[in-house]
Motif scaffolding. Structure first.
Motif, PDB file in Angstrom:
ATOM      1  N   LEU A   1       0.821  -1.217   0.000  1.00 17.31           N
ATOM      2  CA  LEU A   1       0.000   0.000   0.000  1.00 17.31           C
ATOM      3  C   LEU A   1       0.849   1.258   0.000  1.00 17.31           C
ATOM      4  N   ASP A   2       1.987   1.239   0.677  1.00 18.39           N
ATOM      5  CA  ASP A   2       2.894   2.396   0.624  1.00 18.39           C
ATOM      6  C   ASP A   2       3.323   2.666  -0.812  1.00 18.39           C
ATOM      7  N   HIS A   3       3.528   1.592  -1.562  1.00 18.44           N
ATOM      8  CA  HIS A   3       3.902   1.734  -2.968  1.00 18.44           C
ATOM      9  C   HIS A   3       2.727   2.247  -3.807  1.00 18.44           C
ATOM     10  N   LEU A   4       1.544   1.659  -3.591  1.00 16.31           N
ATOM     11  CA  LEU A   4       0.377   2.029  -4.403  1.00 16.31           C
ATOM     12  C   LEU A   4      -0.105   3.449  -4.105  1.00 16.31           C
ATOM     13  N   LEU A   5      -0.109   3.835  -2.843  1.00 24.22           N
ATOM     14  CA  LEU A   5      -0.686   5.113  -2.448  1.00 24.22           C
ATOM     15  C   LEU A   5       0.311   6.268  -2.452  1.00 24.22           C
ATOM     16  N   ASP A   6       1.567   5.965  -2.089  1.00 29.54           N
ATOM     17  CA  ASP A   6       2.554   7.041  -1.927  1.00 29.54           C
ATOM     18  C   ASP A   6       3.754   6.917  -2.853  1.00 29.54           C
ATOM     19  N   GLY A   7       3.768   5.879  -3.689  1.00 32.41           N
ATOM     20  CA  GLY A   7       4.864   5.736  -4.628  1.00 32.41           C
ATOM     21  C   GLY A   7       6.175   5.297  -4.014  1.00 32.41           C
ATOM     22  N   VAL A   8       6.139   4.754  -2.786  1.00 27.38           N
ATOM     23  CA  VAL A   8       7.372   4.275  -2.152  1.00 27.38           C
ATOM     24  C   VAL A   8       7.889   3.066  -2.928  1.00 27.38           C
ATOM     25  N   PRO A   9       9.155   3.090  -3.375  1.00 26.43           N
ATOM     26  CA  PRO A   9       9.666   1.954  -4.164  1.00 26.43           C
ATOM     27  C   PRO A   9       9.618   0.655  -3.368  1.00 26.43           C
TER      28      PRO A   9
END
Length: 324
Positions: free
Chosen positions: A298-306
């Motif tokens: 979710l960090d990747h999907l929502l905030d673009g965290v690699p």
């Protein structure tokens, strides 16, 4: 015959995008059109797919999950950890198993083609890795849970199998137990190799028997060792289910646990506390692994965290109970 979004759009004399916007309660669709679309939906019994609902907003707010099945003792804890994180963020979960073999994978592939989810959590079923890697390379975010030591570089959440086994060996060594029977998992599992290595970092077992992660496997392993006349004072089983089978075999043979033989398992499933005697084990943090994987995705999907290239490792803990 299943009604499609295209059929709803045709009957309502609008585009599929307009139908999707009505399903998503968008305010930019005029009231008369929205009413007409909803009347067609009610009349046809149309059930929107996740892909249709997400069409207008470019995402489904759904995470897919692919697992071998739901009978693994720690799978429920993994799923609960995943669900806790997803629900807190307003995401749904589309769960797929491979219980029906090729038919299950065909259904999963349909979900992929329909873009029914935004990212995938994976407890790797047998013979699926190359397909999942293809999906990942095509741009679908994927996070693996319990990578079994196989897939370094692939986004994953794992546990410290080697360190956990070493903690079991240290506990036995401190108690003066040095004639250990180790019951392993299947040889082709990375976690099996890591747990053997970790145990041997501290203590070399007297006998090694390959098991299958079932109580029957643990029962058969100890019966075999006793029948062969092997003298031993401890058992390290690489999961709790085999340890419980080992307890049954020792009870059957009149061996007292822990006086004659100490027994340690791995996982800390619910049954471990109800074993007789209560099972000393290495706690695998299954729920925390599910939480960590869902958070990573979710960090990747929502905030673009690699997504990380190295596994995120959630540490094990030795839980000392009556059996050792």
């Amino acid at each position: 015959m299943r009604v499609t979004i295209a059929e709803v759009a045709r009957r309502a004399r609008v585009s599929k995008t307009t139908v999707s916007r009505v399903l998503n309660n968008k305010s930019d669709v005029d009231a008369a059109t929205a009413i007409r679309v909803r009347e067609v939906i009610a009349a046809t019994g149309y059930i929107p797919s996740a892909g249709a609902v997400g069409l207008a907003k470019g995402r489904t707010n759904t995470v897919g999950m692919l697992v071998p099945g739901l009978t693994w003792p720690w799978m429920g804890d993994v799923l609960q950890g995943v669900a806790d994180v997803l629900e807190a963020k307003g995401y749904g979960l589309l769960l797929n198993t491979v219980n029906r073999g090729a038919d299950s994978m065909t259904q999963f592939a349909r979900h992929v083609s329909a873009k029914a989810f935004d990212g995938l959590l994976l407890v790797e079923p047998p013979d699926t890795l190359s397909y999942i890697e293809t999906l990942h390379e095509s741009g679908l975010p994927v996070v693996m849970i319990d990578d079994r030591g196989h897939h370094r570089g692939f986004p994953s959440v794992a546990t410290s199998n080697r360190a956990g086994a070493a903690s079991a060996a240290r506990h036995l060594a401190a108690a003066g137990r040095d004639r250990v029977v180790m019951i392993t998992g299947p040889a082709d599992f990375g976690c099996t190799v890591e747990r053997i290595q970790g145990f041997r970092d501290v203590l070399v077992e007297k006998v090694l028997v390959e098991g299958d992660f079932t109580p029957e496997g643990g029962l058969a392993a100890i019966r075999e060792v006793i029948a062969d006349g092997v003298e031993f004072d401890a058992v390290f089983a690489q999961n709790d289910m085999m340890a419980i089978g080992a307890l049954d075999a020792l009870r059957e043979a009149g061996r007292s646990v822990p006086d004659d033989v100490a027994v340690i398992g791995f996982d800390d499933i619910t049954l471990a506390t109800h074993a007789v005697p209560a099972l000393t084990t290495v706690r695998q943090p299954s729920r925390e692994m599910g939480e960590a994987a869902a958070t990573m995705l979710l960090d990747h999907l929502l905030d673009g965290v690699p997504l990380p290239e190295e596994p995120h490792v959630v540490p094990t803990t030795l839980v000392v109970r009556e059996s050792a």
